[in-house]
Design a protein around this motif. Structure first.
Motif, PDB file in Angstrom:
ATOM      1  N   SER A  32       0.828  -1.207   0.000  1.00  0.00           N
ATOM      2  CA  SER A  32       0.000   0.000   0.000  1.00  0.00           C
ATOM      3  C   SER A  32       0.863   1.258   0.000  1.00  0.00           C
ATOM      4  CB  SER A  32      -0.917   0.027   1.219  1.00  0.00           C
ATOM      5  OG  SER A  32      -1.606   1.262   1.299  1.00  0.00           O
ATOM      6  N   HIS A  33       0.489   2.209  -0.845  1.00  0.00           N
ATOM      7  CA  HIS A  33       1.122   3.523  -0.870  1.00  0.00           C
ATOM      8  C   HIS A  33       0.127   4.613  -0.494  1.00  0.00           C
ATOM      9  CE1 HIS A  33       5.209   2.818  -2.609  1.00  0.00           C
ATOM     10  NE2 HIS A  33       4.640   1.648  -2.854  1.00  0.00           N
ATOM     11  N   GLY A  34      -0.915   4.206   0.196  1.00  0.00           N
ATOM     12  CA  GLY A  34      -1.854   5.180   0.728  1.00  0.00           C
ATOM     13  C   GLY A  34      -2.976   5.537  -0.229  1.00  0.00           C
ATOM     14  N   GLU A  35      -3.670   6.627   0.114  1.00  0.00           N
ATOM     15  CA  GLU A  35      -4.850   7.049  -0.627  1.00  0.00           C
ATOM     16  C   GLU A  35      -4.766   8.532  -0.941  1.00  0.00           C
ATOM     17  OE1 GLU A  35      -9.442   7.719   0.617  1.00  0.00           O
ATOM     18  OE2 GLU A  35      -8.692   5.667   0.891  1.00  0.00           O
ATOM     19  N   GLY A  36      -5.164   8.893  -2.145  1.00  0.00           N
ATOM     20  CA  GLY A  36      -5.208  10.294  -2.539  1.00  0.00           C
ATOM     21  C   GLY A  36      -6.447  10.557  -3.360  1.00  0.00           C
ATOM     22  N   VAL A  79      -8.645   7.631  -4.011  1.00  0.00           N
ATOM     23  CA  VAL A  79      -8.071   6.561  -4.841  1.00  0.00           C
ATOM     24  C   VAL A  79      -6.986   5.852  -4.045  1.00  0.00           C
ATOM     25  CG1 VAL A  79      -6.819   6.024  -6.967  1.00  0.00           C
ATOM     26  CG2 VAL A  79      -8.543   7.844  -6.960  1.00  0.00           C
ATOM     27  N   ARG A  80      -7.140   4.543  -3.865  1.00  0.00           N
ATOM     28  CA  ARG A  80      -6.120   3.765  -3.168  1.00  0.00           C
ATOM     29  C   ARG A  80      -5.050   3.322  -4.160  1.00  0.00           C
ATOM     30  NH1 ARG A  80      -9.000  -1.088  -0.619  1.00  0.00           N
ATOM     31  NH2 ARG A  80     -10.555  -0.694  -2.241  1.00  0.00           N
ATOM     32  N   VAL A  81      -3.778   3.422  -3.746  1.00  0.00           N
ATOM     33  CA  VAL A  81      -2.663   3.104  -4.636  1.00  0.00           C
ATOM     34  C   VAL A  81      -1.824   1.977  -4.023  1.00  0.00           C
ATOM     35  CG1 VAL A  81      -0.611   3.986  -5.814  1.00  0.00           C
ATOM     36  CG2 VAL A  81      -2.600   5.482  -5.481  1.00  0.00           C
ATOM     37  N   TYR A  82      -1.587   0.938  -4.818  1.00  0.00           N
ATOM     38  CA  TYR A  82      -0.779  -0.206  -4.400  1.00  0.00           C
ATOM     39  C   TYR A  82       0.307  -0.470  -5.444  1.00  0.00           C
ATOM     40  CZ  TYR A  82      -4.396  -1.384  -0.968  1.00  0.00           C
ATOM     41  OH  TYR A  82      -5.273  -1.353   0.086  1.00  0.00           O
ATOM     42  N   ASP A  83       1.314  -1.212  -5.011  1.00  0.00           N
ATOM     43  CA  ASP A  83       2.363  -1.641  -5.934  1.00  0.00           C
ATOM     44  C   ASP A  83       2.584  -3.131  -5.763  1.00  0.00           C
ATOM     45  OD1 ASP A  83       4.731  -1.311  -7.734  1.00  0.00           O
ATOM     46  OD2 ASP A  83       5.759  -2.016  -5.930  1.00  0.00           O
ATOM     47  N   ASP A  84       2.857  -3.816  -6.875  1.00  0.00           N
ATOM     48  CA  ASP A  84       3.101  -5.250  -6.829  1.00  0.00           C
ATOM     49  C   ASP A  84       4.202  -5.601  -7.833  1.00  0.00           C
ATOM     50  OD1 ASP A  84       1.716  -7.795  -5.570  1.00  0.00           O
ATOM     51  OD2 ASP A  84       2.251  -8.322  -7.619  1.00  0.00           O
ATOM     52  N   TYR A  85       5.002  -6.599  -7.461  1.00  0.00           N
ATOM     53  CA  TYR A  85       6.137  -7.002  -8.291  1.00  0.00           C
ATOM     54  C   TYR A  85       5.714  -7.845  -9.497  1.00  0.00           C
ATOM     55  CZ  TYR A  85      10.973  -8.538  -9.169  1.00  0.00           C
ATOM     56  OH  TYR A  85      12.210  -8.788  -9.728  1.00  0.00           O
ATOM     57  N   ALA A  86       4.434  -8.070  -9.687  1.00  0.00           N
ATOM     58  CA  ALA A  86       3.955  -8.922 -10.783  1.00  0.00           C
ATOM     59  C   ALA A  86       4.578  -8.503 -12.111  1.00  0.00           C
ATOM     60  CB  ALA A  86       2.430  -8.839 -10.875  1.00  0.00           C
ATOM     61  N   CYS A 113       4.477   5.491  -7.494  1.00  0.00           N
ATOM     62  CA  CYS A 113       3.276   5.326  -6.668  1.00  0.00           C
ATOM     63  C   CYS A 113       2.922   6.575  -5.873  1.00  0.00           C
ATOM     64  CB  CYS A 113       3.463   4.148  -5.720  1.00  0.00           C
ATOM     65  SG  CYS A 113       3.391   2.551  -6.541  1.00  0.00           S
ATOM     66  N   ASP A 114       3.884   7.155  -5.192  1.00  0.00           N
ATOM     67  CA  ASP A 114       3.591   8.339  -4.386  1.00  0.00           C
ATOM     68  C   ASP A 114       3.162   9.501  -5.265  1.00  0.00           C
ATOM     69  OD1 ASP A 114       4.277   6.790  -2.249  1.00  0.00           O
ATOM     70  OD2 ASP A 114       6.175   7.809  -1.819  1.00  0.00           O
ATOM     71  N   GLY A 115       3.761   9.607  -6.440  1.00  0.00           N
ATOM     72  CA  GLY A 115       3.360  10.654  -7.378  1.00  0.00           C
ATOM     73  C   GLY A 115       1.945  10.459  -7.885  1.00  0.00           C
ATOM     74  N   ILE A 116       1.566   9.201  -8.125  1.00  0.00           N
ATOM     75  CA  ILE A 116       0.197   8.902  -8.553  1.00  0.00           C
ATOM     76  C   ILE A 116      -0.788   9.268  -7.445  1.00  0.00           C
ATOM     77  CG2 ILE A 116      -1.395   7.020  -9.091  1.00  0.00           C
ATOM     78  CD1 ILE A 116       0.956   5.639 -10.535  1.00  0.00           C
ATOM     79  N   ARG A 117      -0.474   8.870  -6.226  1.00  0.00           N
ATOM     80  CA  ARG A 117      -1.344   9.197  -5.087  1.00  0.00           C
ATOM     81  C   ARG A 117      -1.514  10.709  -4.945  1.00  0.00           C
ATOM     82  NH1 ARG A 117       2.032   8.194  -0.468  1.00  0.00           N
ATOM     83  NH2 ARG A 117       2.638  10.352  -0.937  1.00  0.00           N
TER      84      ARG A 117
END
Length: 502
Positions: free
Chosen positions: A354-358, A361-368, A487-491
């Motif tokens: 999780s990279h939080g919410e902005g 909108v909730r923002v996540y990151d995954d190594y997929a 991610c943080d920039g997207i949030r």
């Protein structure tokens, strides 16, 4: 079945590929004693695998130097532990080194790599990362976690379980545990838990006392040639497992089942897990919540119990947890204590992090980074959605060859999202392939007009995602490259856009 051969490292002609020699050589690489390593120099020392190795060597009292392209938190952390880390690459870094450690992510044309390879004639060690790790853990009983997907999560869960049971295992993980902030540790106990990497045949440098094979699929074909080549490598890996140790395989995955059948033909003790009715440890009643996955497992080693794993979601994570718990049981750990440690599991970096919410909108990151992984991650994310929220996938393809080979599969996986944003390719060590870009994938994604975006400008991605997202949506970034740094920039861009419209 495995190739007929008088030499453990040989394989059939259809296994040949540009990186075939790397795989072939792994089974016959010489692992020097730890005492013979001397001063170790690690090129690309801040990488997940390399930094793990550096930590263990430093804890062993081995002098370590290394180099990186740029400063980072990892670089600073390694310096604090005593490593001499320099920014930039140069053949002069080898002057004081007795051992040079590399990974196949390094382009063999690189001047520092070439200088190190030439230094072998002067008696210096030239080792791939897995060989150096095997030397560093020479006095430990290793448990290896192998498979195309799920290695990091499974390894991490087993480490946390062992620690909860009062065991202090050594470990080397492809991601940092939130509990400790570390990806590696030299423990006081006799056990070492390690990821066993099949990508370049490095897992053929291990001789584990026990192992799990989570799944086997076509991947890293630049090294293995085709799926049969991959199976040949896994069979060689099975040959290196202690005949008295357990070989744990996922009953839900045809590739893992095939490897299990081979292991059984060698007389090894094979045990299975999964949702399949044929599994020895059967998983059922899987429920994905916003912040956890819960499931029931029933079997001869685990009994019957309900398990909750915090921070990880999806059926694939329930399977990974079951593999870890079964290995814990086989190691003689208390299963109730081990499973109980996961209720508050804080997670692993880059595994649905999780990279939080902005702006709602909730923002996540995954190594997929493989089609199967993307499909599994998006399926889990879909279950974590609430209300009328939509799923936005932001994918950075990794390497030109993988993009070219799996373009259709990537597109089909991304089409399970409501909106897909595809970046340009993170090249790793590869040279560009003419005509192969992120658009090679985005052009094939079957989503409505306006719901598929190819954005080649890395710095423009946050604003582009903010234009597409709305309150209640869930955004997940995926890939092996530097997409997670967005991610943080997207949030923040989503938050700024909401502020501007209210």
């Amino acid at each position: 079945m495995r190739p007929t051969s008088d030499h453990e490292g040989e394989r059939p002609e259809d296994w040949e590929a540009p990186g075939a020699a790397l795989v072939r050589s792994a089974a016959t690489d010489v692992i020097p004693p730890l005492a013979d390593l001397g001063r170790v120099h690690i090129m690309g020392i801040a990488g997940s695998g390399m930094s793990a190795l550096a930590r263990i060597l430093l804890e062993r009292g081995v002098p370590v130097s290394g180099c990186e392209a740029r400063e980072s938190i990892t670089v600073k952390g390694l310096r604090a532990l005593g490593a001499d880390v320099r920014i930039g690459h140069s053949p002069s870094h080898l002057d004081d080194a007795d051992t040079f450690v590399y990974t196949t992510a390094i382009n063999p044309k690189h001047e520092e790599f070439r200088a190190a390879a030439a230094a072998r004639s002067a008696g210096k060690h030239f080792l791939r990362r897995a060989a150096a790790l095997a030397a560093a853990l020479e006095d430990k009983r290793s448990v290896a976690v192998a498979g195309t997907h799920g290695k990091t999560s499974t390894t991490s869960l087993l480490v946390v379980a062992a620690q909860a049971c009062g065991v202090d295992p050594s470990f080397a993980i492809g991601g940092n545990l939130y509990e400790t902030g570390k990806n590696a540790h030299l423990g006081n106990g006799p056990v070492a838990v390690v990821e066993a990497d099949e990508s370049d045949g490095s897992f053929l440098l291990t001789r584990p006392a026990a192992a799990v094979v989570t799944n086997v699929e076509a991947d890293h074909l630049e090294n293995h040639g085709n799926l049969e080549g991959i199976f040949a490598a896994f069979e060689l890996f099975v040959d290196r497992i202690d005949p008295a140790g357990i070989v744990l395989v996922c009953a839900d995955d045809p590739g893992a089942v095939r490897v299990g059948e081979y292991a059984r033909s060698t007389g090894r003790r094979v045990h299975t897990y999964g949702t399949s009715a044929t599994a020895d440890e059967r998983v059922s009643d899987i429920v994905t919540r916003a912040d956890a996955v819960e499931f029931t497992v029933t079997g001869p080693l685990l009994g019957q119990r309900r398990v909750r794993v915090g921070s990880l979601i999806g059926e694939h994570m329930a399977l990974n947890a079951t593999a870890a718990l079964t290995l814990a049981a086989d190691l003689g750990l208390d299963v109730t204590t081990a499973a109980g440690a996961w209720a508050g599991f804080a997670g692993v970096r880059r595994r649905f992090e999780s990279h939080g919410e902005g702006g709602g909108v909730r923002v996540y990151d995954d190594y997929a980074h493989h089609p199967t992984e993307i499909a599994a991650s998006l399926a889990a994310a879909r279950q974590a959605l609430a209300g009328g929220g939509r799923l936005v996938a932001v994918f950075q393809p990794g390497t030109y060859s993988r993009t070219q080979t799996f373009a259709r599969e990537f597109a089909d996986a991304l089409a399970t999202a409501d909106t897909a944003v595809v970046l340009d390719i993170f090249p790793a060590r590869e040279e560009p392939i003419p005509g192969v870009t992120g658009a090679t994938i985005s052009d094939l994604v079957d989503l409505p007009l306006g719901h598929v975006v190819y954005e080649p400008r890395y710095e423009a991605v946050p604003e582009r995602v903010a234009e597409l997202a709305r309150p209640g949506d869930l955004v997940v970034t995926m890939g092996i490259g530097n997409v997670y740094l967005l991610c943080d920039g997207i949030r923040d861009a989503c938050a700024a856009r909401l502020d501007a419209t209210t």
